[in-house]
Every structure is written in structure tokens, then in C-alpha cells.
Motif scaffolding. Structure first.
Motif, PDB file in Angstrom:
ATOM      1  N   SER A 106      54.269  -0.641   7.870  1.00  0.00           N
ATOM      2  CA  SER A 106      55.132  -1.181   6.819  1.00  0.00           C
ATOM      3  C   SER A 106      55.645   0.047   6.091  1.00  0.00           C
ATOM      4  CB  SER A 106      54.345  -2.108   5.897  1.00  0.00           C
ATOM      5  OG  SER A 106      55.212  -2.679   4.926  1.00  0.00           O
ATOM      6  N   ILE A 157      49.853   7.101   2.218  1.00  0.00           N
ATOM      7  CA  ILE A 157      49.143   6.667   3.427  1.00  0.00           C
ATOM      8  C   ILE A 157      49.921   5.510   4.045  1.00  0.00           C
ATOM      9  CG2 ILE A 157      46.963   5.806   4.349  1.00  0.00           C
ATOM     10  CD1 ILE A 157      45.604   6.874   1.783  1.00  0.00           C
ATOM     11  N   HIS A 196      48.452   8.802  11.519  1.00  0.00           N
ATOM     12  CA  HIS A 196      47.555   7.849  10.832  1.00  0.00           C
ATOM     13  C   HIS A 196      46.735   7.043  11.844  1.00  0.00           C
ATOM     14  CE1 HIS A 196      46.233   4.964   7.785  1.00  0.00           C
ATOM     15  NE2 HIS A 196      46.554   4.007   8.634  1.00  0.00           N
ATOM     16  N   ILE A 208      49.386  -1.341  -3.989  1.00  0.00           N
ATOM     17  CA  ILE A 208      48.338  -0.747  -3.154  1.00  0.00           C
ATOM     18  C   ILE A 208      48.243   0.738  -3.494  1.00  0.00           C
ATOM     19  CG2 ILE A 208      47.687  -0.190  -0.773  1.00  0.00           C
ATOM     20  CD1 ILE A 208      49.189  -2.797   0.028  1.00  0.00           C
ATOM     21  N   ASP A 209      47.068   1.134  -3.912  1.00  0.00           N
ATOM     22  CA  ASP A 209      46.843   2.528  -4.302  1.00  0.00           C
ATOM     23  C   ASP A 209      47.135   3.462  -3.121  1.00  0.00           C
ATOM     24  OD1 ASP A 209      45.945   4.530  -6.135  1.00  0.00           O
ATOM     25  OD2 ASP A 209      44.133   4.683  -4.907  1.00  0.00           O
ATOM     26  N   GLY A 210      47.953   4.458  -3.351  1.00  0.00           N
ATOM     27  CA  GLY A 210      48.235   5.448  -2.299  1.00  0.00           C
ATOM     28  C   GLY A 210      49.273   5.009  -1.291  1.00  0.00           C
ATOM     29  N   ALA A 211      49.989   3.927  -1.592  1.00  0.00           N
ATOM     30  CA  ALA A 211      50.935   3.378  -0.608  1.00  0.00           C
ATOM     31  C   ALA A 211      52.058   4.352  -0.258  1.00  0.00           C
ATOM     32  CB  ALA A 211      51.526   2.070  -1.127  1.00  0.00           C
ATOM     33  N   LEU A 226      50.916   2.200   5.773  1.00  0.00           N
ATOM     34  CA  LEU A 226      50.267   0.904   5.911  1.00  0.00           C
ATOM     35  C   LEU A 226      50.553   0.410   7.328  1.00  0.00           C
ATOM     36  CD1 LEU A 226      48.807  -0.952   3.881  1.00  0.00           C
ATOM     37  CD2 LEU A 226      51.031  -1.949   3.342  1.00  0.00           C
ATOM     38  N   ALA A 227      49.514  -0.079   8.023  1.00  0.00           N
ATOM     39  CA  ALA A 227      49.712  -0.557   9.395  1.00  0.00           C
ATOM     40  C   ALA A 227      48.658  -1.593   9.746  1.00  0.00           C
ATOM     41  CB  ALA A 227      49.634   0.602  10.385  1.00  0.00           C
TER      42      ALA A 227
END
Lengths: 329, 329
Positions: free
Chosen positions: A86, A110, A247, A104-107, A112-113
Motif C-alpha cells: 500500500s 516502512i 521490506h 499507522i506509526d512509521g507508515a 505496508l504490505a
């Protein structure tokens, strides 16, 4: 190069090369029987495929035939792994704002998947059969890359060399089923049924300057029942595909043929429209205090296409109908 | 029948039949080259495989050879889809109690499942290579079923007929990475690296009365560095595999070869021990106010085995070491 998988080849299709302008095709199954086989043996087959592709484009092959997207499966009809990101932050931010979700912390640092179903993809002109309109049927226009084998611990700097092909897809989504699956923390199973793909997979060089920084620097045109729905620019992707690969390979290697997706294309500017209904509903929620657009009904159609700088279609078009599973539309 | 996949067959292995007592094997690759191919053509190949299996058990085959588990890949070395449940409620309840997590609404009515990586499974005696001890390396002893093609909308009542094989596995888990992935709602990617499998896959009839109600009615023996860690009874699974299949096929068909897992075996009675370290840590948290057992270190070994009522090993043993990826143990 451009590749398609013809239906007559069984579940994994028969590999063909398709001309750059998508008008002609030629068999390539003598070089590699399927696209998955080609990706798994890329170093050995690339030169011969390239040679035939150039001859096809020059009109030199008597064995070439008219290319018909309705005769194709998804270019990669099934594969060992489908990891969908995402990567467009404006999509998540809009959802959070509209529906009062926690950020979402750190979006932004990092990717998102989630791991999706790669066992049974749908062709570009084939119906999408689903059990119930009440599930909140939505499309998601996005891009994905097909990689060769990626070692565990592959860095973003090394990752783009593993990208062999780029595809465009409709990540079919069932919005009524997603919230509970997200609350469990286990991710999507029922909410993400099989995805559908544009007719051809292309090597990165087919995009020319439009493949840059691990991103497809082109707009995606989306139509719903013949009306423009959006044409967001895919270059606005916050993370590049190389960052998604890093990631996902952090704790394991990724087998050749693994498919990694961008998530729905989304832009900060709402005037460009959206590549999925849920995002339009979020914009309506923010603007009007309520979503005004309903999800898809059986019989509805969705169309997606990407045009290059010269106006030619790059992946061919997804153009498909939503139908009731086990019933008629 | 019992099947294994020998390493000399390449990435998908070479199919062999293994005698009931796991001492002898015979090639079966002339009937189906791989286990995945056998499952995909089950109706056509079952009778011939069964005939050879019976002859193997009667000691009639001159071509039989000694079975060596260290020469095997996972029975299904990779497949199109891996869906892992969490079907033992005592595991989740213990986690919630120990770490003050919110209970999941409907957890006793709706099976919990995530989509995992099915592209690259690990053999029963092969090392598990991971990047860092700081990731919280854990094992999870569990069972899974391999199905033939399951239609969209398959009911629980019809689901068990699709179960062709049963396997036992170590679902390697990285506990330090899981909490953030759960908070995102997208499920596990980094926290669930490749899983490892016991040497043989068995048809349900091999379990006799111990395959009942879609559950393996036997204890799973788990050892860590040569010491007993637990032997929880797998029949205590809250949902049967048929209910997990119904859940996963709610909005899509499942391709032949799809693998569906039970999640870590867990019993309400803590005296039987656990099949994963995180559950022992939860028990310690509840009892002492702190977890006292650390996760695995490089060089550690884990062993898992299931004995039948006659004391014979059913799946053979997982016995493997955790090593540092790219390094030495």
C-alpha cells in the motif's frame, strides 16, 4: 518485451510474445512454455526471446497472428507468491481522515504490505465471479513487478536488478469484509479474492523514461460502466518497488516469479479521481459527511488502461464484468 | 499412502512413496513427477500410487531403497497458496491474558487465518537461516492439510472430501516483528519467514481413527535442544480443518495444492507444555509476572514428531538447527 499467456495452454497458459503496439503475437512456448518458466530461467532465455520480439516488431515473422486480449489469461496466471503493498500514502491518509482510523506509526518509513492469493489470477476480459453484492465489491487499479529470485536480505539498492517484468492489475476487494479482518491483525483472506490483470506483462525497458526510481511514471485510466472514474499518476508512489522488495526479503528469500504490488494508485489531489471506489467514498465522506457512491453491482464493468507518452496502450486494457458466482449477472 | 520429495529432483523435488514404517522408499515420479503434480491430478493417479504403495509395504519391490529423511525437501517444497489458521483457542486466550491484548470479537465462531509464504518451504533436516536473533526466533508446531481444487463457496460439510494429504510443520515465527505487523491490520510478512515440514505427507487414512472431525487426534511431541518442550494434543483444535476451508473459500476458489494450517498446537492444560516458545512465555507471564524463557539462539535445535497409537512415527521427525543467514551457526 511484451508477453501474454494464451488460454489454450492450460492453467498456466501458453507463452506468446506480443508486438509493442499489441496488434500481433507469436508463439514463444518453444523457448519457455509459460511466463513463470521464463522468469525462472531468465538469464538463459532472455536473448532468444528478445531476438524473436524484435523480429515480430519488424513484421518479419510469418508465424505471427493477430493478438486478441480476450484469448488471454492473466500474463502470469498463477505464481508462488503475491505480496501487495500500500505504497501510495494519500490513500491511507484519506481513509484515516474519512473514517477516523488511527494513523499507522512509521507508515512513511516502512512499506505496508500483505500476503495475498497468488494461486488463481483472472484474465483481462474475463468475468470476476463473486458471491454477494453485500460484501462491498470494489476494484483497485494498481501496478506490480515480477522478480527473479531475490536473496534474503536484499537491499533496496540491489533490488531493481531483480525486476524482470511489470504488470497492471485490478486488485478486486470486498470492503465489507475488510474491517474485521484488519482488527484481527491477521490481514486479508476473504476481503481479497482473486485479482485480474491487464493482457501483457512488459519488461521495464518498454516504459523508457516512464520507469524511473522504481516507479511507473504514468497515469492509470480507470472507467466504471463506461464513465471516467479517475486517472491518478502512479509516479506519486511514496515508496519505490525496490523498497518494497527490501521490506519483503528482510527475513526470507523470494522465489523467482514472486509478484509485488503497489496498492491502489492514489494522488493527494482529489481532482484526478481515484482508482478504487472506497477512495471516492472517503473523499465524499470528508466533503459531505457521508459516502454517496455505492459499491459495484453484478453486471457492472470496470476498465483500466495505461497509455504511454506516444498514446499507445502499454499493457492493453482490463475490461471486465462483475458477475454472481454460480449464477448469472 | 506416505509421500516424500527427494532433493535430487530440483526445486519441486522428485516424488517417492515411503513405506508406512518410514524405512523404505520407491520412486513414483513416473506416475507424477512431483507431489504438487500428484495432487493436481489426484483422481487419475491415486489408484496406481496406491497399488505401488501396497507393494512397497509388502516388501515386493526390488527397486525400493532405504529412506533417508535428510535427503528430502519439504514433502510439498512450494505451492500456490499457504493459508495458516490459528485454530487452537487456548493459544490466543493465553496470549491475551498474559499481554493484556484485546480479545477478538467472534474468535470462537470465525476461524482466524492469515495468508503466508508458500514459495519456499524448508526440508525436515535442513537449517533454518535467519538474519538476527534479535527478531525473537520461535518455532510453532502445527499440522496442515493439502487440498485438491476447492470451489468458491465450498461448505464445511463438503470440505473434508477435498483433503488429500496431511502434513506436520514448524511454522518459524519472528516474535519481535509480529506486533507492529498486527497493528497495521495487514498481517504478517516479515514475522513469518519460510516454514519447515516433517519428511512425509500422509493420506488421511494413514491416521485411522486419529483423523476424526477434521482434526488430528494425536499429541505433537516438541523438543528444544534435546529437552522435552511439550506434547499438546492436537484433537483439542477448536475448529476443524473443514471449517477453515469453508472460511478461506468464502470468496474465491482454492487451487489444487493449497495448504491450510492449524496454527500452533495448544491445550488449555498448561501441564502438557507448549508447541511454541511464545506460549511458554505467556504461561510464565501469567504465573510469575514476567516471561523467563528466551527465544532461540543460532545453533539451537528443534525437534518435532508425532507417534501413532502403535508407537510408530507417522510423519517422520523435523530435526533442524537455526543458523545465521549468510553466516555460520
Amino acid at each position: 518485451m511484451k508477453f501474454a499467456s494464451l488460454k489454450e495452454g492450460g492453467r498456466d497458459g501458453r507463452l506468446v510474445l506480443v508486438s509493442r503496439d499489441l496488434t500481433r503475437a507469436v508463439d514463444a512456448s518453444d523457448i519457455a512454455p509459460t511466463l513463470l518458466a521464463a522468469v525462472e530461467a531468465w538469464e538463459e532465455v532472455e536473448a532468444e526471446l528478445e531476438q524473436r520480439y524484435q523480429a515480430l516488431n519488424r513484421g518479419e515473422l510469418d508465424s505471427a497472428f493477430a493478438f486478441a486480449p480476450e484469448r488471454t489469461l492473466a500474463p502470469l496466471p498463477r505464481t508462488w507468491q503475491w505480496l501487495d503493498g500500500s505504497l501510495f500514502l494519500s490513500h491511507g491518509e484519506r481513509m484515516q481522515k474519512a473514517f477516523n482510523l488511527d494513523p499507522i506509526d512509521g507508515a512513511d518509513r516502512i512499506p505496508l504490505a500483505y500476503q495475498g492469493a497468488g494461486d488463481d489470477f483472472i484474465g483481462p476480459r474475463d468475468p470476476v465471479a463473486l458471491p454477494s453484492e453485500a460484501d462491498g465489491i470494489d476494484f483497485e487499479g494498481e501496478f506490480a513487478v515480477i522478480v527473479d529470485e531475490v536473496p534474503l536480505g536484499c537491499t533496496a539498492a540491489a533490488a531493481l536488478a531483480h525486476v524482470r517484468l511489470i504488470v497492471q492489475l485490478n486488485d478486486v476487494s470486498l470492503r465489507a469484509l475488510a474491517p474485521r479482518e484488519m482488527v484481527t491483525g491477521f490481514g486479508f483472506v476473504q476481503a481479497k479474492p482473486s485479482s485480474a490483470f491487464a493482457p501483457v506483462a512488459v519488461t521495464p525497458d518498454e516504459l523508457g523514461d516512464a520507469w524511473r526510481d522504481g516507479r511507473v511514471q504514468l497515469p492509470l485510466q480507470v472507467e466504471w460502466n463506461g464513465e471516467r472514474f479517475g486517472n491518478p499518476f502512479a509516479g506519486e508512489m511514496h515508496f519505490g518497488f525496490h523498497q518494497l522488495i527490501e521490506h519483503c526479503a528482510r527475513t526470507r528469500r523470494l522465489s523467482a516469479g514472486s509478484l509485488l504490488g503497489s496498492g491502489t494508485v492514489s494522488n493527494a489531489n482529489p481532482d484526478v479521481g481515484a482508482a478504487c471506489i472506497s477512495e471516492r467514498r472517503a473523499v465524499e465522506m470528508i466533503e459531505f459527511g457521508e459516502p454517496r457512491t455505492s459499491y459495484m453491482r453484478f453486471g457492472d464493468r470496470v476498465r483500466m488502461e495505461v497509455l504511454g507518452p506516444d498514446g499507445g496502450s502499454i499493457f492493453g486494457a482490463i475490461d471486465q464484468q462483475i458477475v454472481q458466482a454460480g449464477g448469472t449477472s
